[in-house]
Motif scaffolding. Structure first.
Motif, mmCIF file in Angstrom:
data_model
loop_
_atom_site.group_PDB
_atom_site.id
_atom_site.type_symbol
_atom_site.label_atom_id
_atom_site.label_comp_id
_atom_site.label_asym_id
_atom_site.label_seq_id
_atom_site.Cartn_x
_atom_site.Cartn_y
_atom_site.Cartn_z
ATOM 1 N N MET A 113 0.834 -1.212 0.000
ATOM 2 C CA MET A 113 0.000 0.000 0.000
ATOM 3 C C MET A 113 0.860 1.250 0.000
ATOM 4 O O MET A 113 0.599 2.217 -0.727
ATOM 5 C CB MET A 113 -0.919 0.000 1.219
ATOM 6 N N LEU A 114 1.905 1.228 0.840
ATOM 7 C CA LEU A 114 2.769 2.405 0.916
ATOM 8 C C LEU A 114 3.482 2.634 -0.413
ATOM 9 O O LEU A 114 3.616 3.769 -0.873
ATOM 10 C CB LEU A 114 3.798 2.235 2.038
ATOM 11 N N TYR A 115 3.920 1.527 -1.013
ATOM 12 C CA TYR A 115 4.595 1.654 -2.294
ATOM 13 C C TYR A 115 3.678 2.307 -3.319
ATOM 14 O O TYR A 115 4.054 3.261 -3.994
ATOM 15 C CB TYR A 115 5.034 0.273 -2.770
ATOM 16 N N LEU A 116 2.472 1.768 -3.400
ATOM 17 C CA LEU A 116 1.509 2.332 -4.353
ATOM 18 C C LEU A 116 1.257 3.805 -4.050
ATOM 19 O O LEU A 116 1.198 4.633 -4.951
ATOM 20 C CB LEU A 116 0.197 1.545 -4.295
ATOM 21 N N PHE A 117 1.115 4.095 -2.770
ATOM 22 C CA PHE A 117 0.812 5.481 -2.385
ATOM 23 C C PHE A 117 1.922 6.426 -2.822
ATOM 24 O O PHE A 117 1.672 7.466 -3.422
ATOM 25 C CB PHE A 117 0.617 5.548 -0.866
ATOM 26 N N PHE A 118 3.177 6.032 -2.516
ATOM 27 C CA PHE A 118 4.259 6.963 -2.792
ATOM 28 C C PHE A 118 4.595 7.061 -4.270
ATOM 29 O O PHE A 118 5.002 8.108 -4.751
ATOM 30 C CB PHE A 118 5.517 6.555 -2.010
ATOM 31 N N ARG A 119 4.453 5.941 -4.968
ATOM 32 C CA ARG A 119 4.894 5.939 -6.367
ATOM 33 C C ARG A 119 3.807 6.359 -7.326
ATOM 34 O O ARG A 119 4.084 6.826 -8.414
ATOM 35 C CB ARG A 119 5.371 4.543 -6.765
ATOM 36 N N HIS A 120 2.559 6.127 -6.942
ATOM 37 C CA HIS A 120 1.508 6.265 -7.941
ATOM 38 C C HIS A 120 0.395 7.221 -7.566
ATOM 39 O O HIS A 120 -0.648 7.224 -8.193
ATOM 40 C CB HIS A 120 0.905 4.883 -8.258
ATOM 41 N N THR A 121 0.597 8.010 -6.522
ATOM 42 C CA THR A 121 -0.431 9.014 -6.264
ATOM 43 C C THR A 121 0.232 10.386 -6.208
ATOM 44 O O THR A 121 1.421 10.524 -5.912
ATOM 45 C CB THR A 121 -1.149 8.769 -4.921
ATOM 46 N N ARG A 122 -0.553 11.397 -6.466
ATOM 47 C CA ARG A 122 -0.007 12.756 -6.442
ATOM 48 C C ARG A 122 0.404 13.145 -5.035
ATOM 49 O O ARG A 122 1.425 13.788 -4.839
ATOM 50 C CB ARG A 122 -1.067 13.730 -6.966
ATOM 51 N N LEU A 123 -0.437 12.759 -4.094
ATOM 52 C CA LEU A 123 -0.142 13.099 -2.703
ATOM 53 C C LEU A 123 1.182 12.484 -2.272
ATOM 54 O O LEU A 123 2.015 13.128 -1.621
ATOM 55 C CB LEU A 123 -1.280 12.616 -1.811
ATOM 56 N N GLY A 124 1.376 11.237 -2.663
ATOM 57 C CA GLY A 124 2.621 10.570 -2.317
ATOM 58 C C GLY A 124 3.816 11.281 -2.936
ATOM 59 O O GLY A 124 4.851 11.457 -2.295
ATOM 60 N N LEU A 125 3.641 11.680 -4.148
ATOM 61 C CA LEU A 125 4.722 12.392 -4.827
ATOM 62 C C LEU A 125 5.014 13.700 -4.105
ATOM 63 O O LEU A 125 6.175 14.072 -3.892
ATOM 64 C CB LEU A 125 4.316 12.655 -6.280
#
Lengths: 292, 400, 343
Positions: free
Chosen positions: A152-164
């Motif tokens: 989940m964290l990987y997806l969040f950081f790599r694939h969401t704007r917020l994560g970016l």
């Protein structure tokens, strides 16, 4: 069953604990560029809150969700109240604040819930996964949960704007501000997430080691060792590192004659120092070069 | 006639008063006895802090009932966080600044070792220390220091006796905490086996270990069939659970430090704990057999009135209650001679003293050459709900 | 990742002697301090003197830590280890009975210098948070190492070692507590004087340069590796001497006496006293000893929480520590005097 296999499996089981912890540590490191020494205490406090909710009759998954949400809020609150005003203070002052947070949480937990050990239920039951007690269902579940969090964290950081945006804010706050990212909010968000991950870690760990205010003290060190081994910049590395530390420690403890069992902590220290000397960014981390 | 009788009574009273020698050392007076204490209320051993709290509650009760020989107890307890330098500082504070008459129930072997030499040099009693280390019973070198509970080596010897009597061909495995307490118990066990049987496998652990699963696995792999569990509550519970997980059924002997039903066996799983053996010297608060026992009733009433927050399933509260009652008897025996020397003298002069919450048949005995107040214990087995006493009260004196 | 400045801006000046504070003021304050320190043993109870002596041993260790972190920029959360090594060295030597007490102090210092230097070598490769972690792990592992069975014959294992307190020489009219206090205070004074001279020297400036700009320092020809390891060694030497003195004062050493709690305490003492200030070590040491006691009187059950709150308040109100506060006050006073002279 062969002793070696058994010890490796036991090492993986303990390693799952360290991996959980290491993930929380790396999470907050990524968010605020600091190592949070109070991470363990925050996780312990969260787990006690969960325990209290369960005592009051809340069903497990509701208590779980509520605790994660409360911990998130708590993490944000701590950042806002304690660290935001000191944002420009030197690093050393920050470390003292972490220490203060540690002392306050540890003392508060002991005061509210006292120091006798308590059992904490596991959502995976108490049975074993494969027949004769080789792997317990809970250990397997713990590994699964850690993996899921990681994904989940990987997806969040790599694939969401917020994560970016969060990654940008941590890497280069000034540039991020220029691009319109609310750096303050990102940092608060990072704290909240780290607290939430810590809460999950605590609720996974407590069934194995029993819940008590000093539960996380030792685990924190092994968690650090795992995070360093895997790389402070890589959540995946941290998890892998945690497992590795668990296995190494178990094998060393069992197979080094005479003083093996007395040396576990020293071995963790050795791992940290050795890794830091040979490859400071860890096995999976990214090394940072500074231009002069 | 009445006047003559009154005068006679007055004279008799005065004479009696003159014969009463009131002697005081710092900390004692006509109205007060100051007692010092050092307990870990924070830090790694904070689980034992409940002992200090129970002691304080008992002195509240004593004071509410008029004190000892008309004197109120002022109980001063400081935290040492289980750190020897801190314990030393607190001891000096108690003796030099607070001027206590003596220090009672200081807890922890490292802390007591730190203040050992100082207390004896200052000639202040270090009485009924809260640790089972064997070295406290050494009147020749340290006449001002005395333990209370059966020391760890005694306990180990009793286990050895039991094993030799019931499992003479055992393969013994020991899980032990790698510090003075664990090693002391282990020594008692080894000494008690006296070469007739040896330990097949030893598995030490550190308090900084996360779990003891690895150690338990090693012991099982070594073919152990008698498992001696010398661990503190958290790790003892982990071991009990791991053994059950491995579906292993050795004869399981558990040390007294971790025998609390509420504090250890319940978290570990009552079904998993069924069949475990241990020893006891006081009544288990969860044992239904004592429900109508007058001493138990008294203890229960005490807890309800003076320590309502205390855990009534924890054996620590019973322990604290019993040891404080012993102290009260010593002080009563002192009468009006409240010098430190007399306190020690009376403490070393207890003959067949019965304390309600001790098991029937177990009494306290001391003499100027015997500084081990309690040396008897009885084996017991856990039946899934509570501890059942088995066999007879056993003696296990050191040096014998 | 952007690294923040290691220390507060105020410690850019050497030896904690700010130009804003006139030299005559400095001399007066030092003189006052020495006088107060000499009178203290006769004005307070033996117990309080004992506490102050222990606080002084902490101050010496904090001074060492400050040399390393404040002046050389290397983080250490593991100085309890060197304190422990010094204490055990003294305990073992005194126990063997073959050496006079006072020689154990320099010997402990030398032993710790060696250990510190050796640890400084791998530390060269570590930076900031990584070094903090490595030293923290060292501090945590120390009690366990001290308990190891193979070294038990020397260290006494978990039981520790009891240390005989040094008796004052017969021609000195002081009791044991007072004598020990004077020995500790004199040693502390000597070490502080040495530290000030060290920091004001070429080596000191090299150390500070390494802290502020390691790459520029190397470009200027400073042997960064040598100075960093020497700094580690010297800092360990100070901590070791503090430990040796504490062994004599507390009269007991055990693995449980030197846990990571002490390491953190020394670190906190350094920050509270003032990073980069030699004299800051004194309030730092006093803080470490007395504030936990104060916290306990406020609330026994929540002593740790009270301590944490005090810590937060101190950091908020005095981010540069006590020394920083004093400097600020001095600067204001000087400015006031100047404006009075003008107007």
């Amino acid at each position: 069953m062969e002793l070696l296999t058994l010890q490796i499996l036991a090492g993986v089981a303990t390693g799952a604990i360290y991996a959980c912890m290491a993930l929380a540590i790396v999470m907050i490191y990524q968010a605020i560029d600091h190592l949070n020494f109070a991470q363990g205490e925050m996780a312990t406090f969260s787990t006690f809150v969960a325990w209290q909710l369960l005592q009051w009759g809340t069903p497990y998954w509701m208590a779980f969700a509520a605790t994660v949400a409360l911990s998130f809020a708590g993490g944000v609150a701590i950042e806002r109240a304690l660290f935001r005003p000191m944002r420009d203070a030197p690093v050393l002052a920050h470390i003292v604040l972490f220490i203060a947070l540690f002392a306050i949480l540890n003392s508060l937990t002991g005061f509210i819930w006292d120091f006798t050990i308590r059992s904490f239920p596991s959502p995976f039951g108490t049975g074993s996964l494969a027949g004769n007690g080789l792997v317990s269902a809970h250990s397997a579940g713990m590994v699964g949960v850690t993996g899921a969090m990681l994904a989940m964290l990987y997806l969040f950081f790599r694939h969401t704007r917020l994560g970016l945006a969060m990654r940008a804010a941590a890497a280069n706050p000034d540039s991020a501000r220029l691009v319109g990212i609310r750096v303050d909010r990102m940092i608060a968000l990072g704290w909240g997430m780290a607290a939430a991950v810590g809460a999950v870690a605590g609720m996974m760990i407590a069934p194995v080691v029993f819940l008590e205010p000093n539960m996380m003290l030792a685990i924190l060190v092994y968690g650090f060792a795992g995070a360093v081994l895997g790389g402070l910049t890589s959540p995946f590395g941290a998890v892998a590192g945690g497992f590795a530390v668990g296995v190494i420690e178990n094998l060393a403890g069992s197979f080094i004659p005479y003083i093996g069992q007395e040396l576990r902590l020293t071995i963790a220290l050795g791992v940290i120092v050795a890794v830091l000397m040979v490859r400071p960014s860890g096995l999976f981390g990214v090394s940072v070069t500074t231009r002069v | 006639m009445a006047a003559i009788l009154t005068v006679l009574a007055l004279v008799a009273g005065l004479a009696a008063g003159a014969a009463h020698a009131q002697q005081y050392d710092p900390g004692a007076s006509d109205t007060e006895i100051r007692i010092g204490n050092i307990n870990p209320y924070s830090g790694p051993a904070s689980a034992y802090g409940i002992i200090g709290k129970t002691v304080a509650a008992y002195f509240d009760k004593v004071n509410a009932e008029g004190g000892i020989n008309g004197r109120k107890i002022t109980f001063i307890s400081y935290d040492d966080a289980y750190s020897p330098p801190k314990a030393f500082e607190q001891a000096r504070r108690l003796v030099e600044r607070d001027e206590v008459l003596f220090i009672f129930q200081s807890l922890g072997t490292p802390s007591n070792t730190a203040i050992h030499a100082y207390m004896n040099r200052m000639k202040v009693p270090q009485l009924f220390v809260a640790t089972g280390a064997t070295k406290w019973g050494d009147p020749e070198n340290f006449p001002w220091t005395m333990g209370w509970q059966p020391n760890y080596q005694s306990e180990g010897r009793i286990y050895a006796k039991y094993i030799l009597a019931n499992h003479p061909d055992a393969r013994i495995g020991v899980l032990y905490q790698n510090d003075d307490y664990g090693r002391d118990l282990l020594k008692g066990l080894v000494d008690g086996l006296g070469g007739k049987l040896s330990i097949a496998a030893e598995a030490p652990y550190e308090t900084s270990d996360a779990t003891v699963d690895s150690q338990v696995i090693n012991l099982k792999a070594a073919g152990v069939d008698v498992f001696v569990n010398i661990a503190t509550p958290k790790f003892a519970a982990q071991a009990i659970r791991k053994i059950a997980d491995l579906e292993w059924h050795p004869v399981h002997i558990l040390n007294t430090v971790s025998q609390s039903v509420g504090g250890v066996l319940e978290p570990a799983g009552l079904e998993n704990a069924t069949g475990i053996l241990s020893t006891a010297y006081f009544k288990d608060p969860t044992d239904p057999r004592w429900r109508d026992d007058p001493a138990f009733r008294e203890w229960s009433a005490f807890m309800d009135t003076y320590f309502p927050d205390g855990d009534k399933t924890s054996s620590y509260t019973v322990y604290a209650y019993a040891v404080t009652q012993s102290l009260v008897r010593v002080l009563e025996q002192c009468g009006d001679d409240l010098t430190r020397e007399n306190v020690m003298r009376q403490a070393a002069n207890l003959k067949d003293l019965e304390i309600g919450m001790l098991l029937p048949g177990i009494t306290i005995n001391t003499s100027p050459t015997d500084y081990f107040p309690i040396q008897q214990m009885q084996m017991m087995r856990f039946n899934g709900r509570s501890w059942e006493l088995i066999g007879e009260v056993m003696e296990a004196e050191i040096g014998g | 990742m952007v690294r923040k400045e290691l220390t507060a801006p105020m410690s850019q000046t050497v030896s904690g002697a700010d130009q804003a504070m006139p030299p005559s003021w400095q001399r007066w304050s030092v003189a006052l301090l020495v006088i107060a320190a000499s009178v203290l043993p006769f004005a307070v109870a033996p117990f309080v003197l004992f506490q102050v002596t222990v606080a002084l041993t902490y101050a010496i260790a904090i001074l060492g830590l400050n040399l390393l972190t404040g002046f050389n920029g290397q983080f250490s959360l593991g100085h309890s280890t060197f304190y422990a090594i010094g204490a055990y060295t003294a305990a073992i030597l005194i126990g063997s009975g073959s050496i006079d007490y006072y020689w154990t102090i320099p010997i402990a210092g030398a032993v710790c210098f060696a250990f510190g230097f050796l640890f400084g070598l791998p530390a060269l490769r570590l930076d900031g948070i990584y070094l903090a972690l490595a030293t923290f792990a060292l501090a945590i592992a120390t009690p366990q190492i001290l308990k190891l069975t193979p070294v038990e014959p020397w260290t006494g294992g978990v039981q520790g070692l009891v240390v005989e307190r040094p008796a004052p020489p017969s021609w000195v009219p002081l009791d044991a507590d007072q004598w020990l206090y004077f020995v500790t205070a004199a040693t502390g004074l000597l070490l502080a004087w040495t530290a000030i001279n060290l920091v004001d020297s070429r080596s000191g400036r090299a150390m500070i340069a390494i802290r502020d700009h390691p790459i520029a320092a190397r470009a200027m020809g400073i042997n960064v590796a040598l100075y960093k390891t020497l700094a580690f060694g010297t800092s360990a030497l100070y901590a070791g001497i503090g430990g040796a003195l504490s062994a004599m004062t507390v009269q007991f050493v055990a693995p449980d006496s030197f846990t990571f709690v002490l390491a953190i305490g020394l670190f906190v003492g350094m920050v509270v006293g003032g990073v980069g200030s030699v004299w800051g070590a004194l309030p730092g040491g006093l803080f470490l000893l007395f504030v936990p006691n104060m916290a306990e009187t406020v609330s026994k059950g929540l002593a740790g929480a009270v301590y944490g709150v005090i810590l937060i308040l101190v950091i908020y109100l005095m981010p540069s520590g006590v020394a920083g506060m004093v400097r600020l006050a001095a600067r204001k006073l000087v400015a006031m005097r100047r404006s009075h002279g003008n107007g």
